[in-house]
Scaffold this active site. Structure first.
Site, PDB file in Angstrom:
ATOM      1  N   SER A  35      21.761  26.631  87.675  1.00 43.61           N
ATOM      2  CA  SER A  35      20.438  26.244  88.168  1.00 43.61           C
ATOM      3  C   SER A  35      20.198  24.765  87.884  1.00 43.61           C
ATOM      4  CB  SER A  35      19.378  27.091  87.463  1.00 43.61           C
ATOM      5  OG  SER A  35      18.095  26.713  87.879  1.00 43.61           O
TER       6      SER A  35
ATOM      7  N   CYS B 188       3.055  38.861  71.392  1.00 44.20           N
ATOM      8  CA  CYS B 188       1.746  38.432  71.845  1.00 44.20           C
ATOM      9  C   CYS B 188       1.836  37.366  72.922  1.00 44.20           C
ATOM     10  CB  CYS B 188       0.952  37.881  70.677  1.00 44.20           C
ATOM     11  SG  CYS B 188       0.561  39.149  69.504  1.00 44.20           S
TER      12      CYS B 188
ATOM     13  N   GLN C 154      22.442  28.347  81.309  1.00 40.16           N
ATOM     14  CA  GLN C 154      22.165  27.554  80.098  1.00 40.16           C
ATOM     15  C   GLN C 154      23.390  26.784  79.614  1.00 40.16           C
ATOM     16  OE1 GLN C 154      19.316  26.943  78.727  1.00 40.16           O
ATOM     17  NE2 GLN C 154      18.041  28.450  79.758  1.00 40.16           N
TER      18      GLN C 154
HETATM   19  C1  LIG Z   1      20.136  32.373  81.405  1.00 44.70           C
HETATM   20  C2  LIG Z   1      19.254  32.184  82.582  1.00 44.70           C
HETATM   21  N1  LIG Z   1      19.523  32.815  83.735  1.00 44.70           N
HETATM   22  C3  LIG Z   1      18.765  32.660  84.822  1.00 44.70           C
HETATM   23  C4  LIG Z   1      17.656  31.849  84.818  1.00 44.70           C
HETATM   24  C5  LIG Z   1      16.834  31.737  86.061  1.00 44.70           C
HETATM   25  O1  LIG Z   1      17.058  30.531  86.726  1.00 44.70           O
HETATM   26  P1  LIG Z   1      15.992  29.989  87.790  1.00 44.70           P
HETATM   27  O2  LIG Z   1      14.788  29.609  87.004  1.00 44.70           O
HETATM   28  O3  LIG Z   1      16.661  28.811  88.423  1.00 44.70           O
HETATM   29  O4  LIG Z   1      15.740  31.070  88.762  1.00 44.70           O
HETATM   30  C6  LIG Z   1      17.328  31.174  83.636  1.00 44.70           C
HETATM   31  C7  LIG Z   1      16.147  30.293  83.565  1.00 44.70           C
HETATM   32  O5  LIG Z   1      15.031  30.663  83.382  1.00 44.70           O
HETATM   33  C8  LIG Z   1      18.141  31.349  82.498  1.00 44.70           C
HETATM   34  O6  LIG Z   1      17.853  30.735  81.346  1.00 44.70           O
END
Ligand SMILES: Cc1ncc(COP(=O)(O)O)c(C=O)c1O
Lengths: 403, 127
Positions: free
Chosen positions: A202, A333, A182
């Site tokens: 990512s 929920c 993030q």
């Molecule tokens: C802090 C964090 N770590 C890991 C991920 C996982 O990344 P990816 O969706 O590329 O597997 C996300 C996203 O969902 C994330 O926000």
């Protein structure tokens, strides 16, 4: 009307420059080589992969691109960092992490704990969601394998003091991993100078394609491969490279770097206006996360006595004269497990606030008008749900008795 | 994930609000779990004349409450006693498995309202 997207922490749309760069690698008649091939078709693919590796390194402030390994995304990078380290250091059976990590870290730790007898310390966080570096120091044991603490939290946006945590790990010769999925593209990084051994990122959070990411592995860090096969990625990750994805990740890094400072400020202004406007208009509302140490794009609010999934659905419902708003919630929920978000629970937020939590995460394509719409549409929806809520009714009655 | 019936009852809930002259009020759920359902009935001559609700909860919880108030109207106490959560689910054209508990909550809330009515009118016959 088109839905206004306020969920950039979940994922982002691909940006045009990235799409352009990727196209030749997906089109019939386009580029398709295998970077392992010796011939010219393969060499072109090799060049594209190495160019992308350089682009990722530049964004991270890494002078030697050989320290970047491509993965299938943030989840794989986190798995590779933790399990890869565990396989390299069999004697070390203890891991220190935080209680508000993404599941890609938490569940890897849980897995090692349940199946391989690891001990895991899940450090608590303060009201703002911060880990205390002193607590990290105290948690370290003689057989600690590594410390893994995320740079920025995906739900509330809180930033962790990773420089301090990394430095104390280095003093003690403990590996330090940070999930920066993030943070990359939102915060300038200079990993050459930072006490970080492993960092996950990512592409789909930075206007790149889904299914591609990378792990930064500081030179000298011992990490066993999770995939075995060919000698790809210098034996660190077997499998023919995802060319279009890698090219897309590189292009996304190259595009976001130069605009980061200006976008940081612009999105921060939008976020602050959104947050302040909602707090002013909606009684019994609050912001979750750290007041200052947090991402510029994330507004995580709670509205007392309303439930997040209902709020999300009403906001999402576009009408002829109004757009829908796409947001997310940590309410039980909506979770699919009937458990409220582990992050909200770790903050010690009371149940009357936890269920009514909504995250607005802004991005590059949000405008002033988007914020205007949110300020116009959210308050009446909260009011409508409160009108229906027996808890709100009781609260009003209680305060009437008091007065 | 939701059927059109659920979305309709969620977006245009029927019979929302407290009822001043209710003679049967039932509640179940808890704020901690994220679901609280409260139902108000006016029963006369052994028949439900009016029904309304207030609910804190997800889309399914609100839709379930709304449909429940429609379901009980005009029914005798005996008929209302026989209403099961599956009747509510059927009227909504189904619920996702994870949301079935909302219909169970509706059944419990209804039972609580009838118990309340019997407490208030010990003869059990109503007016
Ligand atoms: C802090 C964090 N770590 C890991 C991920 C996982 O990344 P990816 O969706 O590329 O597997 C996300 C996203 O969902 C994330 O926000």
């Amino acid at each position: 009307m088109k839905t206004i997207y306020f969920d950039y922490n979940a994922t982002t749309p691909i940006r045009p420059e990235v799409h352009e760069e990727m196209k030749p690698w997906m089109e019939p008649g386009g580029e398709f080589g295998n970077p392992s091939s010796i011939h010219s078709v393969g060499m072109k693919a090799r060049a594209a992969v190495e160019k992308a590796r350089g682009q990722v390194a530049t964004l991270l402030g890494v002078s030697d691109p050989g320290q970047i390994v491509f993965t299938s995304g943030g989840t794989e990078a986190d798995n590779m960092a933790i399990k890869g380290a565990a396989l390299s250091h069999r004697e070390a059976k203890h891991i220190v992490t935080s209680s508000i990590e993404h599941h890609a870290v938490l569940n890897v730790c849980e897995y090692l704990k349940e199946n391989f007898g690891y001990r895991v310390t899940f450090l608590p966080v303060d009201k703002g969601g911060r880990v205390d570096p002193e607590a990290v120091a105290r948690a370290i044991e003689p057989d600690t394998l590594m410390v893994s603490v995320m740079l920025a939290n995906n739900e509330i946006g809180t930033l962790q003091p990773i420089e301090k945590i990394g430095a104390l790990c280095r003093d003690r010769r403990i590996l330090f991993h940070t999930d920066a999925v993030q943070a990359v593209g939102k915060i300038p990084l200079s990993l050459d100078k930072m006490p970080v051994d492993l960092l996950s990122l990512s592409a789909h959070k930075i206007y790149g394609p889904k299914g591609i990411g990378a792990l930064y592995i500081r030179k000298g860090t011992r990490l066993q491969s999770l995939f075995h096969g060919g000698q790809h990625e210098k034996n660190r990750r077997a499998g023919t490279e995802n060319l279009s994805g890698i090219v897309g990740l590189g292009a996304a890094c190259a595009a976001i770097g130069p605009e980061m400072e200006a976008e940081e400020a612009r999105q921060r202004r939008l976020r602050d206006r959104l947050e302040k406007g909602l707090l002013d208009q909606i009684p019994s509302s609050r912001v979750n996360g750290h007041p200052t140490e947090r991402l510029n794009n994330t507004a995580h609010l709670s509205f007392e006595c309303v439930e997040g999934e209902g709020l999300l659905m009403l906001l999402d419902a576009a009408q002829a004269d109004r757009p829908g708003l796409a947001v997310s919630t940590g309410s039980a929920c909506a979770s699919g497990s009937l458990e409220p978000s582990h992050v909200m629970q770790a903050l010690g937020v009371g149940p009357e606030w936890i269920h009514g939590s909504v995250r607005f995460s802004l991005g590059k394509f949000n405008t002033e008008e988007d914020v205007d719409w949110a300020l116009k549409l959210v308050p009446p929806v909260v009011a409508r749900l409160r009108e229906m809520s027996p808890l709100w009714q009781d609260k009003i009655k209680r305060s009437a008795v008091k007065n | 994930m939701y059927t059109p019936q659920v979305l309709d009852h969620f977006q245009n809930p029927r019979n929302v609000g407290e009822m001043a002259d209710a003679n049967a009020v039932g509640e179940s759920g808890s704020a901690v779990c994220g679901d609280v359902m409260r139902i108000f009935l006016r029963i006369e001559g052994g028949v439900v004349q009016k029904a309304s609700f207030k609910t804190f909860g997800c889309g399914a919880a609100i839709a379930t409450s709304s449909v429940l108030t429609e379901l009980v109207k005009g029914k005798t106490i005996d008929e209302v006693r026989k209403i099961k959560n599956t009747d509510v689910v059927a009227m909504l054209g189904g619920l996702p498995p994870i949301k079935i508990h909302c219909s169970v909550l509706a059944e419990e809330t209804l039972k609580a309202a009838l118990d309340d009515y019997e407490r208030r009118t010990p003869s059990g016959t109503g007016k």
